[in-house]
Enzyme design. Structure first.
Site, PDB file in Angstrom:
ATOM      1  N   ARG A 163       0.811  -1.232   0.000  1.00 20.55           N
ATOM      2  CA  ARG A 163       0.000   0.000   0.000  1.00 20.55           C
ATOM      3  C   ARG A 163       0.842   1.279   0.000  1.00 20.55           C
ATOM      4  NH1 ARG A 163      -2.908  -3.172   3.587  1.00 20.55           N
ATOM      5  NH2 ARG A 163      -4.757  -4.054   2.600  1.00 20.55           N
ATOM      6  N   LYS A 167       9.356  22.951 -13.569  1.00 18.43           N
ATOM      7  CA  LYS A 167       8.377  21.870 -13.366  1.00 18.43           C
ATOM      8  C   LYS A 167       7.945  21.837 -11.909  1.00 18.43           C
ATOM      9  CE  LYS A 167       6.794  17.290 -14.221  1.00 18.43           C
ATOM     10  NZ  LYS A 167       6.869  16.036 -14.959  1.00 18.43           N
ATOM     11  N   ARG A 221      -1.064  22.611 -14.425  1.00 14.56           N
ATOM     12  CA  ARG A 221      -0.084  21.581 -14.785  1.00 14.56           C
ATOM     13  C   ARG A 221      -0.216  21.197 -16.259  1.00 14.56           C
ATOM     14  NH1 ARG A 221       2.074  16.407 -11.144  1.00 14.56           N
ATOM     15  NH2 ARG A 221       3.412  15.574 -12.759  1.00 14.56           N
ATOM     16  N   HIS A 247       1.603  13.833 -29.478  1.00 15.45           N
ATOM     17  CA  HIS A 247       1.088  12.476 -29.228  1.00 15.45           C
ATOM     18  C   HIS A 247       0.453  11.893 -30.477  1.00 15.45           C
ATOM     19  CE1 HIS A 247       0.794  12.985 -24.579  1.00 15.45           C
ATOM     20  NE2 HIS A 247       1.927  12.425 -24.943  1.00 15.45           N
TER      21      HIS A 247
HETATM   22  N1  LIG Z   1       5.975  10.365 -15.237  1.00 13.06           N
HETATM   23  C1  LIG Z   1       6.078  11.419 -15.994  1.00 13.06           C
HETATM   24  O1  LIG Z   1       5.762  12.540 -15.588  1.00 13.06           O
HETATM   25  C2  LIG Z   1       6.603  11.249 -17.381  1.00 13.06           C
HETATM   26  C3  LIG Z   1       6.936  12.372 -18.145  1.00 13.06           C
HETATM   27  C4  LIG Z   1       7.478  12.188 -19.405  1.00 13.06           C
HETATM   28  C5  LIG Z   1       7.700  10.902 -19.884  1.00 13.06           C
HETATM   29  N2  LIG Z   1       7.354   9.829 -19.122  1.00 13.06           N
HETATM   30  C6  LIG Z   1       7.604   8.461 -19.607  1.00 13.06           C
HETATM   31  O2  LIG Z   1       9.001   8.315 -19.794  1.00 13.06           O
HETATM   32  C7  LIG Z   1       9.231   7.286 -20.737  1.00 13.06           C
HETATM   33  C8  LIG Z   1      10.327   7.728 -21.672  1.00 13.06           C
HETATM   34  O3  LIG Z   1      11.495   7.956 -20.913  1.00 13.06           O
HETATM   35  P1  LIG Z   1      12.947   7.962 -21.578  1.00 13.06           P
HETATM   36  O4  LIG Z   1      12.942   8.792 -22.780  1.00 13.06           O
HETATM   37  O5  LIG Z   1      13.915   8.261 -20.488  1.00 13.06           O
HETATM   38  O6  LIG Z   1      13.063   6.457 -22.102  1.00 13.06           O
HETATM   39  P2  LIG Z   1      13.757   5.137 -21.532  1.00 13.06           P
HETATM   40  O7  LIG Z   1      13.620   5.009 -20.085  1.00 13.06           O
HETATM   41  O8  LIG Z   1      13.244   4.030 -22.370  1.00 13.06           O
HETATM   42  O9  LIG Z   1      15.292   5.390 -21.901  1.00 13.06           O
HETATM   43  C9  LIG Z   1      15.671   5.508 -23.251  1.00 13.06           C
HETATM   44  C10 LIG Z   1      16.785   4.509 -23.607  1.00 13.06           C
HETATM   45  O10 LIG Z   1      18.011   4.969 -23.054  1.00 13.06           O
HETATM   46  C11 LIG Z   1      18.636   3.928 -22.286  1.00 13.06           C
HETATM   47  N3  LIG Z   1      19.369   4.622 -21.233  1.00 13.06           N
HETATM   48  C12 LIG Z   1      18.856   5.197 -20.112  1.00 13.06           C
HETATM   49  N4  LIG Z   1      19.820   5.860 -19.461  1.00 13.06           N
HETATM   50  C13 LIG Z   1      20.970   5.695 -20.163  1.00 13.06           C
HETATM   51  C14 LIG Z   1      22.295   6.161 -19.999  1.00 13.06           C
HETATM   52  N5  LIG Z   1      22.630   6.973 -18.990  1.00 13.06           N
HETATM   53  N6  LIG Z   1      23.205   5.798 -20.917  1.00 13.06           N
HETATM   54  C15 LIG Z   1      22.869   5.010 -21.980  1.00 13.06           C
HETATM   55  N7  LIG Z   1      21.624   4.559 -22.197  1.00 13.06           N
HETATM   56  C16 LIG Z   1      20.691   4.906 -21.299  1.00 13.06           C
HETATM   57  C17 LIG Z   1      17.496   3.062 -21.842  1.00 13.06           C
HETATM   58  O11 LIG Z   1      17.928   1.771 -21.536  1.00 13.06           O
HETATM   59  C18 LIG Z   1      16.588   3.105 -23.063  1.00 13.06           C
HETATM   60  O12 LIG Z   1      17.025   2.196 -24.010  1.00 13.06           O
HETATM   61  C19 LIG Z   1       7.910   7.028 -21.422  1.00 13.06           C
HETATM   62  O13 LIG Z   1       7.402   5.793 -20.985  1.00 13.06           O
HETATM   63  C20 LIG Z   1       7.029   8.158 -20.947  1.00 13.06           C
HETATM   64  O14 LIG Z   1       5.664   7.785 -20.860  1.00 13.06           O
HETATM   65  C21 LIG Z   1       6.834   9.983 -17.889  1.00 13.06           C
END
Ligand SMILES: NC(=O)c1ccc[n+]([C@@H]2O[C@H](COP(=O)([O-])OP(=O)(O)OC[C@H]3O[C@@H](n4cnc5c(N)ncnc54)[C@H](O)[C@@H]3O)[C@@H](O)[C@H]2O)c1
Ligand SMILES: [Zn+2]
Length: 380
Positions: free
Chosen positions: A129, A238, A252, A263
């Site tokens: 939880r 942010k 927000r 999107h």
């Molecule tokens: N929660 C929120 O407010 C919010 C906001 C924006 C996006 N998101 C989510 O975030 C996700 C996208 O995140 P992302 O772009 O970080 O993608 P991701 O987490 O898939 O990372 C992108 C790629 O980079 C690799 N990687 C990560 N760190 C690395 C590093 N330091 N060196 C080398 N490779 C590395 C990962 O293994 C992956 O292959 C989506 O699922 C999206 O929905 C969430």
């Protein structure tokens, strides 16, 4: 080789009353993880959740930092990529946290990009939880966006991020060294979200980015200050919006600048490698500025200036910049309407009155958007 911690890190506070927390930004802050956790939660055990890529590159450094401070730790490594935001992987992560005897009072640590942050954060929100968790974002997108603000989720067959919770972390550690291993394309996609903060509310920051983006991209010790500044300004922006509107009932939504068009483009590309999220946001912001200019809200020169900067750093700004067959207007409109919940034929968009002056417009006619997109596609 460990990076020297050359100066005090920048700390940005997310002011959320009892749920307030710090974002600590700087070169080498990962090395301080053990000491910070031991001070914040004396005696707590830690369960690290990470993906295979990040595990290979950065897990050992985090484990060493925890061991040095005698913080007991275990790990769960999941495959890299959006596919890990699934029920199946979520179940494995939850079960592994329980099997690892992580109790209330212990901690989950998300080491990775937005995928890991969303997955681990959601597991932390529901296992027993609710467990406290720490974000150690390793992509630029995660450092400036997904690790801050407490949105966590996995994906549904009906769409992305449809199953989740608001669950704020208790600490965010953004180590700029970790970005040195990030593929350039991923870094650039994350930069779109950095530029977004300037475009939505801070014209001075956008001008700073126009002058300094090369240093932000360069990384390494020489350009540390510029990169850290860009991340700190982004997190501060942010944090301020999240503090005003934690659950997105109002302001927000400004963070969605460029995301409605974005999107739709992302979905039209099947959420594939053809178009990364940040790339879609860049094209979406270009469209939002052009659409606002078409409505007479700002000069076409200002819209052109935004497009010039995004294009200069190598981000897509036109639908034709996206590889493969272009989507149709009908396809994009279907996706936009699905995304937005239409009220009496009217759509909500984040529009701009200028660079750094975004607002929520709840009265956009679907026909007007459709006519605009037809013009844009005809420019191909
Ligand atoms: N929660 C929120 O407010 C919010 C906001 C924006 C996006 N998101 C989510 O975030 C996700 C996208 O995140 P992302 O772009 O970080 O993608 P991701 O987490 O898939 O990372 C992108 C790629 O980079 C690799 N990687 C990560 N760190 C690395 C590093 N330091 N060196 C080398 N490779 C590395 C990962 O293994 C992956 O292959 C989506 O699922 C999206 O929905 C969430
Ligand atoms: Zn985004």
């Amino acid at each position: 080789m460990t990076a020297p911690l050359r100066h005090e890190p920048t700390v940005v506070r997310v002011a959320l009353g009892l749920r307030a927390y710090d974002i600590v930004i700087g070169r080498g802050v990962l090395e301080t993880a053990g000491a910070r956790i031991a001070a914040l939660r004396p005696g707590a055990k830690v369960c690290i959740i990470t993906d295979e890529n990040v595990a290979r590159l950065h897990l050992a450094a985090l484990e060493a930092a925890l061991n040095a401070a005698a913080v007991a730790n275990g790990r769960i490594v999941v495959p890299a990529g959006e596919a890990s935001k699934s029920y199946a992987v979520f179940e494995k992560v939850c079960e592994a946290i329980i099997a690892g005897r992580i109790e209330r009072g212990d901690l989950v640590v998300a080491l990775g990009g937005g995928v890991i942050g969303d997955l681990a954060g959601f597991a932390a929100a529901v296992v027993r939880r609710g467990l406290d968790y720490i974000q150690v974002p390793t992509t630029l997108l995660a450092q400036v966006d997904s690790s801050v603000g407490g949105k966590t989720a996995i994906d549904s067959v009906h769409g992305k991020n449809l199953v989740g919770a608001f669950h704020q972390p208790i600490l965010v550690l953004a180590d700029t060294v970790l970005l040195d291993t990030l593929p350039q394309r991923e870094f650039r996609a994350g930069y779109a979200e950095v530029a977004k903060y300037g475009l939505l509310g801070d014209a001075g920051f956008f001008a700073w980015l126009e002058a300094n983006w090369r240093d932000v991209f360069a990384g390494g010790i020489a350009a540390t200050a510029a990169r850290e500044h860009a991340i700190a300004v982004s997190c501060r922006a942010k944090a301020a919006i999240v503090a005003r509107d934690e659950r997105e009932t109002g302001d927000r939504a400004l963070l969605n600048l460029g995301h409605t068009f974005g999107h739709a483009l992302e979905a039209a590309c099947g959420f594939s490698d053809r178009l990364l999220h940040g790339e879609a946001v860049a094209a979406g912001m270009a469209l939002a500025f052009e659409f606002s200019a078409r409505r007479g809200l700002l000069s076409t020169a200002d819209a052109a200036r935004v497009i010039r900067h995004l294009a200069e750093v190598g981000l897509p700004t036109r639908i034709r910049d996206i590889s493969g067959p272009p989507p149709s207007v009908e396809q994009l409109m279907t996706l936009i309407v699905q995304d937005k919940k239409v009220r009496r034929g009217k759509l909500t968009f984040i529009l701009v009155r200028g660079i750094g002056d975004a607002f929520i417009e709840r009265d956009v006619d679907a026909d007007e958007v459709s006519a605009f997109l037809s013009e844009k596609l005809a420019e191909q």
